[in-house]
Design a protein around this motif. Structure first.
Motif, PDB file in Angstrom:
ATOM      1  N   THR A 105       2.467   1.695  -3.406  1.00 32.45           N
ATOM      2  CA  THR A 105       1.466   2.117  -4.380  1.00 32.45           C
ATOM      3  C   THR A 105       1.200   3.610  -4.262  1.00 32.45           C
ATOM      4  OG1 THR A 105       0.398  -0.061  -4.448  1.00 32.45           O
ATOM      5  CG2 THR A 105      -0.933   1.825  -5.128  1.00 32.45           C
TER       6      THR A 105
ATOM      7  N   LEU B 163      -3.232  -5.341  -2.143  1.00 30.64           N
ATOM      8  CA  LEU B 163      -3.467  -4.108  -1.387  1.00 30.64           C
ATOM      9  C   LEU B 163      -4.158  -4.379  -0.066  1.00 30.64           C
ATOM     10  CD1 LEU B 163      -4.617  -1.709  -4.245  1.00 30.64           C
ATOM     11  CD2 LEU B 163      -2.788  -1.195  -2.613  1.00 30.64           C
TER      12      LEU B 163
ATOM     13  N   ARG C 158       0.827  -1.208   0.000  1.00 27.61           N
ATOM     14  CA  ARG C 158       0.000   0.000   0.000  1.00 27.61           C
ATOM     15  C   ARG C 158       0.861   1.257   0.000  1.00 27.61           C
ATOM     16  NH1 ARG C 158      -3.259  -3.252   3.464  1.00 27.61           N
ATOM     17  NH2 ARG C 158      -2.274  -2.379   5.329  1.00 27.61           N
TER      18      ARG C 158
ATOM     19  N   GLY D 153      -6.765   2.046  -3.700  1.00 27.79           N
ATOM     20  CA  GLY D 153      -5.415   2.032  -3.154  1.00 27.79           C
ATOM     21  C   GLY D 153      -4.506   3.061  -3.789  1.00 27.79           C
TER      22      GLY D 153
END
Length: 211
Positions: free
Chosen positions: A32, A206, A29, A82
């Motif tokens: 990202t 995620l 996460r 996400g």
């Protein structure tokens, strides 16, 4: 349509960490969010601006600010959520809408199951967030949906893209003012329409479902 594969040492490094099968969901996460901020920086370079008269601690001057209307950020549920924090960190004044679209894993058809957008997108620059451009079906349907609502410009941001997905976009929306920003263009799709080498199912990774 214009495709931009963003080449930068930080993008390459973070994407490599994102791909690793042992990367846990909390790190996935974070990576990202960081990657989307880097991609969003590049993708937002065409936002309109206007002069702004301001006063510094020293003197008055004419600076620059974003011009209206406000850009709209649209993550495609669920995995696009996400990416949202990374994009709004770059454009805090942007409004946020949502599209719920999913791929039927047997037929590969795209099903729209949710929508929350302003009624009129006339003149708006819309940023669509979807981690994986695989077959291209989801992004094609999202672009069509947003164009019907009046979006003036659409920029798609994906972590990864397959050549097959890019070709489908070019074939179906290639004559419109569409931009695509990705961290990498991978080799191909496998028999299950997953990107190779890819990073697996972005949504599962995620939210911890792949662990």
């Amino acid at each position: 349509m214009r495709t931009h594969a963003v080449s930068h040492p930080l993008v390459d490094h973070k994407l490599t960490q994102l791909r690793r099968v042992e990367t846990p969901s909390n790190t996935f996460r974070d990576l990202t969010r960081e990657l989307v901020s880097l991609l969003g920086y590049e993708a937002s370079s065409s936002l309109p601006t206007e002069d702004a008269q301001i006063e510094t601690p020293v003197t008055q001057m004419v600076g620059t600010r974003l011009a209206g209307p406000k850009p709209l950020v649209v993550p495609i549920l669920r995995a696009g959520l996400g990416m949202l924090d990374g994009m709004t960190a770059m454009i805090p004044t942007a409004e946020v809408g949502f599209l719920g679209m999913a791929r039927d894993e047997e037929t590969l058809d795209i099903v729209t199951y949710a929508e929350r957008l302003p009624d009129d997108l006339t003149g708006r620059h819309v940023f669509v967030l979807d981690p994986m451009l695989a077959t291209g079906g989801t992004l094609v349907e999202a672009i069509r949906f947003l164009e019907r609502a009046g979006a003036a410009k659409i920029t798609c941001i994906c972590l990864l893209a397959a050549p097959e997905g890019i070709k489908r976009l070019e074939d179906e929306v290639g004559d419109r003012d569409i931009e695509l920003f990705v961290a990498a263009i991978d080799q191909k799709l496998n028999e299950k329409a997953y990107i190779v080498p890819g990073l697996g199912d972005a949504g599962d990774r995620l939210y911890g479902l792949a662990e």
